[in-house]
Enzyme design. Structure first.
Site: not given
Ligand code: FEO
Length: 394
Positions: A79, A83, A23, A225, A192, A145, A164, A81
């Site tokens: 998701h 990554d 991030h 992850h 995390y 998230h 996540d 995002e």
């Protein structure tokens, strides 16, 4: 490299051993990470998530070794995002018509990043796709998230793909929770949670209770992850329920910065006072300018009380303390106490500024804070010790 998870499920992600920042500079990585992508082969084939963009070509090349890409019937984007969606562009160049299953917000996120009108199929909680012997059940998980997040559950194999949620930034070759160092795994899992999920704790509790209420058997939890939870997989669910419930340990953490050691001396004397008053409490001291900010936030998350110190400079705070206070504000912590301290030479505003910031962050303020003029002498040190005793007794 790919890895067998079950007869039907293969991990096709990327382990990123060199990752140091995430991030942007918002999250420090101490033990690498992984971008977990999963290939499900039943009568139909589904691919869950991809990897971060720098590894897109490597991902597609490895995936081709595992399966003829034309055999992929469904892409699941839990998701948007980058990554996890980062290799979509490279993948969709190969199989442009393959449907991408995601939430409506997921479509917005992916379109906003890639500006491509791929074949999106929006799903909601309870929607399913049949893969043959097994099926995938979708579960929206907004704010776990980001607003677009969803989980999915594979029947028959009894696997929850939680994106996540339940993840850790933790690289391992073995990829399973029972074959890695348990203390490292715990440290990375709580770091995390503390840094990424704490602001959304109420959503965490609600979503977990909703999933538990569905009575789905869970043999494995496969996050996006870190390790796959296969040994006692719900241990991490129990931890999340604990962490989401205004978590604190019997710990007091002092976070300070210092110009000429005056505020450091105050911090050490306050710690001594706390220890004298309560020998059982864990006491931790961190110079915010010298300690990793995310590790400090993890310790703040664990603490029942924090004591924050800065000398006054230019009528304000040292920037490391201003920065950590802003990060603490973002965590939306509840049920914790706090106090401020710091030395000063001339104007001495730092205590009021720290106290105001902690109050805005919903900490219960213990007292008006402690200011010491110049470097503390013996009498001032004694006052710091007494201040520490008051903190311990609060
Ligand atoms: Fe929210 Fe791992 O991305």
């Amino acid at each position: 490299m790919t890895k067998r998870i079950t007869d039907k499920v293969t991990w096709v992600g990327k382990i990123d051993w060199e990752l140091q920042r995430f991030h942007g500079d918002e999250y420090s990585i101490n033990r690498g990470s992984s971008y977990n992508s999963y290939l499900i082969r039943d009568e139909k084939v589904a691919l869950i998530d991809t990897v971060w963009e720098p590894f897109d070509e490597e991902f597609v090349t490895n995936l081709k070794k595992e399966i003829d890409l034309d055999k992929i019937d469904f892409i699941i984007a839990n998701h948007g995002e980058i990554d996890h969606s980062g290799a979509l562009a490279a993948l969709m160049r190969e199989i442009p018509d393959t449907p991408i299953y995601c939430t409506a917000n997921g479509e917005k996120s992916i379109k906003g990043q890639f500006h491509q009108d791929w074949n999106f199929v929006n799903v909601k909680t309870g929607d399913t796709i049949d893969l043959g012997e097994s099926k995938l059940i979708f579960l929206e998980a907004p704010m776990l998230h980001w607003p677009d997040t969803m989980f999915c559950y594979l029947t028959g194999e009894n696997i929850l793909f939680s994106n996540d949620g339940f993840g850790q930034h933790y690289a391992s070759e073995s990829l399973f929770n029972d074959t890695v160092c348990q203390s490292e795994l715990y440290d990375e899992a709580i770091k995390y949670y503390a840094n990424i999920l704490t602001p959304f704790s109420s959503f965490v509790t609600k979503k977990i209770n909703e999933i538990l209420g569905m009575n789905l058997p869970i043999d494995m939890i496969c996050p996006s992850h870190g390790v796959v939870w296969r040994d006692n997989p719900t241990q991490i669910v129990e931890k999340y329920l604990e962490w989401a419930d205004d978590y604190s340990e019997n710990q007091i953490t002092l976070v300070y910065d210092t110009m000429w050691d005056g505020t450091r001396k105050m911090a050490e004397a306050i710690a001594k006072g706390i220890e004298l008053a309560d020998p059982n409490v864990k006491i931790k001291l961190y110079n915010a300018a010298k300690t990793d900010k995310n590790d400090i936030l993890t310790e703040v998350f664990k603490s029942k009380t924090i004591v924050v110190g800065s000398p006054t400079i230019n009528n304000g705070l040292l920037y490391s303390i201003a920065g950590i206070l802003e990060m603490i504000r973002g965590l939306k912590l509840k049920g914790k106490k706090a106090a401020a301290f710091g030395c000063y030479g001339w104007s001495g505003e730092s205590i009021k500024l720290i106290t105001a910031a902690l109050k805005e962050s919903k900490f219960e303020i213990i007292n008006d804070g402690l200011r010491t003029k110049w470097v503390p002498d013996e009498d001032a040190t004694d006052v710091c010790i007494e201040f520490g005793k008051e903190i311990a007794g609060a």
